[in-house]
Write an enzyme that holds these catalytic residues in place. Structure first.
Site, PDB file in Angstrom:
ATOM      1  N   GLY A 180      29.558  34.155  50.261  1.00 53.11           N
ATOM      2  CA  GLY A 180      28.894  34.554  49.013  1.00 53.11           C
ATOM      3  C   GLY A 180      27.427  34.152  49.003  1.00 53.11           C
ATOM      4  N   GLY A 197      24.578  35.499  46.606  1.00 59.94           N
ATOM      5  CA  GLY A 197      24.775  35.387  45.162  1.00 59.94           C
ATOM      6  C   GLY A 197      23.791  34.449  44.493  1.00 59.94           C
ATOM      7  N   GLN A 198      23.979  34.271  43.189  1.00 56.37           N
ATOM      8  CA  GLN A 198      23.065  33.453  42.388  1.00 56.37           C
ATOM      9  C   GLN A 198      22.965  32.036  42.966  1.00 56.37           C
ATOM     10  OE1 GLN A 198      24.380  32.585  38.383  1.00 56.37           O
ATOM     11  NE2 GLN A 198      22.342  31.986  37.696  1.00 56.37           N
ATOM     12  N   ASP A 233      28.159  37.046  53.746  1.00 53.79           N
ATOM     13  CA  ASP A 233      28.472  37.739  52.484  1.00 53.79           C
ATOM     14  C   ASP A 233      29.116  39.064  52.873  1.00 53.79           C
ATOM     15  OD1 ASP A 233      28.239  39.021  49.779  1.00 53.79           O
ATOM     16  OD2 ASP A 233      27.038  37.259  49.362  1.00 53.79           O
ATOM     17  N   ILE A 234      29.622  39.773  51.867  1.00 54.36           N
ATOM     18  CA  ILE A 234      30.270  41.062  52.140  1.00 54.36           C
ATOM     19  C   ILE A 234      29.234  42.070  52.647  1.00 54.36           C
ATOM     20  CG2 ILE A 234      30.125  41.917  49.754  1.00 54.36           C
ATOM     21  CD1 ILE A 234      33.055  42.965  50.212  1.00 54.36           C
ATOM     22  N   ASP A 256      33.728  39.864  54.974  1.00 54.66           N
ATOM     23  CA  ASP A 256      34.511  40.036  53.755  1.00 54.66           C
ATOM     24  C   ASP A 256      35.599  38.955  53.791  1.00 54.66           C
ATOM     25  OD1 ASP A 256      36.391  40.834  51.832  1.00 54.66           O
ATOM     26  OD2 ASP A 256      35.997  42.971  52.181  1.00 54.66           O
ATOM     27  N   TYR A 268      39.854  35.528  36.342  1.00 54.59           N
ATOM     28  CA  TYR A 268      38.925  34.614  37.011  1.00 54.59           C
ATOM     29  C   TYR A 268      39.353  33.160  36.779  1.00 54.59           C
ATOM     30  CZ  TYR A 268      34.428  32.173  37.747  1.00 54.59           C
ATOM     31  OH  TYR A 268      33.434  31.313  38.156  1.00 54.59           O
ATOM     32  N   LYS A 283      40.721  30.285  39.381  1.00 56.73           N
ATOM     33  CA  LYS A 283      40.094  28.966  39.558  1.00 56.73           C
ATOM     34  C   LYS A 283      41.126  27.847  39.418  1.00 56.73           C
ATOM     35  CE  LYS A 283      35.885  30.096  40.544  1.00 56.73           C
ATOM     36  NZ  LYS A 283      35.367  29.848  41.894  1.00 56.73           N
ATOM     37  N   ILE A 309      25.464  28.831  34.953  1.00 60.28           N
ATOM     38  CA  ILE A 309      24.296  28.398  35.729  1.00 60.28           C
ATOM     39  C   ILE A 309      23.091  29.267  35.383  1.00 60.28           C
ATOM     40  CG2 ILE A 309      23.382  27.964  38.045  1.00 60.28           C
ATOM     41  CD1 ILE A 309      25.820  26.210  37.217  1.00 60.28           C
TER      42      ILE A 309
HETATM   43  P1  NAD Z   1      27.608  35.686  42.404  1.00 64.42           P
HETATM   44  O1  NAD Z   1      28.444  36.735  41.773  1.00 64.42           O
HETATM   45  O2  NAD Z   1      26.159  35.641  42.091  1.00 64.42           O
HETATM   46  O3  NAD Z   1      27.767  35.730  43.980  1.00 64.42           O
HETATM   47  C1  NAD Z   1      29.015  35.911  44.594  1.00 64.42           C
HETATM   48  C2  NAD Z   1      28.784  36.499  45.958  1.00 64.42           C
HETATM   49  O4  NAD Z   1      30.063  36.764  46.535  1.00 64.42           O
HETATM   50  C3  NAD Z   1      28.008  37.825  45.942  1.00 64.42           C
HETATM   51  O5  NAD Z   1      26.869  37.739  46.775  1.00 64.42           O
HETATM   52  C4  NAD Z   1      29.015  38.841  46.467  1.00 64.42           C
HETATM   53  O6  NAD Z   1      28.437  39.846  47.281  1.00 64.42           O
HETATM   54  C5  NAD Z   1      29.953  37.955  47.272  1.00 64.42           C
HETATM   55  N1  NAD Z   1      31.264  38.567  47.451  1.00 64.42           N
HETATM   56  C6  NAD Z   1      31.985  39.275  46.554  1.00 64.42           C
HETATM   57  N2  NAD Z   1      33.122  39.722  47.121  1.00 64.42           N
HETATM   58  C7  NAD Z   1      33.128  39.273  48.391  1.00 64.42           C
HETATM   59  C8  NAD Z   1      34.030  39.401  49.473  1.00 64.42           C
HETATM   60  N3  NAD Z   1      35.161  40.114  49.363  1.00 64.42           N
HETATM   61  N4  NAD Z   1      33.719  38.799  50.649  1.00 64.42           N
HETATM   62  C9  NAD Z   1      32.566  38.102  50.785  1.00 64.42           C
HETATM   63  N5  NAD Z   1      31.663  37.962  49.791  1.00 64.42           N
HETATM   64  C10 NAD Z   1      31.944  38.529  48.611  1.00 64.42           C
HETATM   65  O7  NAD Z   1      28.305  34.284  42.075  1.00 64.42           O
HETATM   66  P2  NAD Z   1      27.620  32.835  41.970  1.00 64.42           P
HETATM   67  O8  NAD Z   1      27.162  32.695  40.583  1.00 64.42           O
HETATM   68  O9  NAD Z   1      26.695  32.617  43.087  1.00 64.42           O
HETATM   69  O10 NAD Z   1      28.921  31.923  42.106  1.00 64.42           O
HETATM   70  C11 NAD Z   1      29.259  31.227  43.282  1.00 64.42           C
HETATM   71  C12 NAD Z   1      30.493  30.395  43.012  1.00 64.42           C
HETATM   72  O11 NAD Z   1      30.235  29.509  41.917  1.00 64.42           O
HETATM   73  C13 NAD Z   1      31.726  31.206  42.624  1.00 64.42           C
HETATM   74  O12 NAD Z   1      32.877  30.593  43.150  1.00 64.42           O
HETATM   75  C14 NAD Z   1      31.749  31.091  41.126  1.00 64.42           C
HETATM   76  O13 NAD Z   1      33.039  31.235  40.627  1.00 64.42           O
HETATM   77  C15 NAD Z   1      31.217  29.685  40.916  1.00 64.42           C
HETATM   78  N6  NAD Z   1      30.654  29.492  39.584  1.00 64.42           N
HETATM   79  C16 NAD Z   1      29.508  30.132  39.213  1.00 64.42           C
HETATM   80  C17 NAD Z   1      29.008  29.946  37.933  1.00 64.42           C
HETATM   81  C18 NAD Z   1      27.740  30.618  37.467  1.00 64.42           C
HETATM   82  O14 NAD Z   1      27.381  30.534  36.297  1.00 64.42           O
HETATM   83  N7  NAD Z   1      26.993  31.277  38.339  1.00 64.42           N
HETATM   84  C19 NAD Z   1      29.688  29.111  37.029  1.00 64.42           C
HETATM   85  C20 NAD Z   1      30.867  28.494  37.432  1.00 64.42           C
HETATM   86  C21 NAD Z   1      31.336  28.676  38.722  1.00 64.42           C
END
Ligand code: NAD
Length: 311
Positions: free
Chosen positions: A8, A11-12, A34-35, A49, A138, A142, A168
């Protein structure tokens, strides 16, 4: 941590965790996966993936990985639109990561949990061992993640760790479909449009955290002494708690003409099912968790960076 693999990565959180890991002396290589293949910004990248167990296992061997930060997930609001996809990625994908980690003999697997493990029956200011009755796929994924992490620790001595992150807030990469996305979107629209319509009520209060603190929490739990961890997969980490109205007021301190509107949609139900704040005293005592940003310092830093970025 030596050789680290991050799922991932685009992602953010991944987009900011990776440079922070690459800057560390105890890290040799960070493989960004990442995917869709992540941008090459100074280290190896792979398109993986997490539903593809073989591809993930092959990457662990190829890069001789010691530590995995498993961030790939479908977040809360997007998960409600695509529950089957959320099941496949968050539950089956995580199971693939656990199994590959066990077979490979991984040193450490860090996987963020979330305040989404809580539900309407959770008491106010919950600790770690409390009612977990989430209403979203979701949140269910978790809870599964926390329990399976413990199961693999107990039965296979796989060192799995995680913290329950709140919403976040960050300026580098937009959030990916969570219920707390309004706390990021509002900054973009305040600068670009001068107004923002929240998808929650003005009095909606949720736990939040600035990205720098989230990175510190993830690296903090990853590097903590294993013996000191009473809740290795389930630590609450608190930082900020504010209502949408309080966030508006904090932004108006800098942008007095900013106007906010409130039109709750289906995400309000998810927000209402989560607590306003969490009890994170265990994380503070067991491994020294501390946050550094409050609402005022976070707001000032967000606006400064976004004004620069958006011109
Ligand atoms: P995000 O949605 O910004 O990024 C997730 C990434 O996962 C994306 O880049 C997406 O392309 C990738 N992804 C999706 N499906 C996939 C697959 N099948 N194979 C590989 N990659 C895949 O999420 P984030 O905010 O960066 O969150 C990261 C982690 O932190 C997650 O586990 C999320 O649950 C946890 N989290 C985030 C927050 C928040 O506010 N951002 C809060 C609590 C927990």
């Amino acid at each position: 941590m030596q050789n680290v693999l991050v799922t991932g990565a685009r992602g953010q959180i991944g987009s900011e965790l990776i440079p922070a890991l690459r800057a560390r002396d105890d890290v040799e290589t960070v493989v960004a996966t990442d995917i869709e293949e992540p941008d090459d910004d100074g280290g190896p990248t792979e398109e993986i993936d997490v539903r593809d167990a073989e591809a993930f296992a092959a990457a662990l061997s190829e890069y001789d990985v010691d530590t995995v930060f498993h961030l790939a997930a479908i977040l809360s609001a997007r998960g409600e639109d695509h529950p089957q996809l959320a099941f496949e990625v968050n539950i089956e994908g995580f199971h693939n990561v656990l199994e590959a980690g066990r077979e490979h003999g991984l040193d450490r697997l860090v996987v963020p949990s979330s305040i989404a493990v809580f539900g309407p029956e959770t008491p106010t200011n919950p600790g770690e061992m409390t009612t977990l009755a989430p209403r979203t796929i979701y949140g269910i994924s978790k809870v599964f993640g926390e329990h399976m992490g413990n199961y693999y620790s107990w039965n296979y001595d796989l060192d799995v760790r995680g913290v329950r992150l709140p919403g976040i807030i960050s300026h580098k990469t937009l959030p990916g479909g969570g219920t707390t996305d309004y706390a990021v979107e509002v900054f973009y629209d305040a600068i670009e449009e001068g107004e923002y319509t929240y998808f929650v009520r003005e009095d909606t209060e949720l736990p939040m955290m600035y990205m720098q603190d989230a990175i510190r929490a993830l690296i903090g739990i990853a590097t903590a002494d294993r013996e000191s961890l009473e809740y290795p997969c389930s630590y609450n980490v608190g930082a900020l708690s504010f209502t949408a109205g309080e966030l508006t007021a904090a932004i108006q301190e800098h942008l007095p003409d900013f106007e906010a509107h409130y039109e709750p949609d289906e995400r309000q139900d998810i927000a209402d099912s989560w607590p306003d704040a969490v009890d994170d005293s265990a994380a503070r005592e067991d491994w020294g968790w501390e946050h550094t940003y409050d609402l005022e310092t976070m707001t000032a830093d967000m606006l400064e960076h976004l004004e620069e970025k958006l011109g």
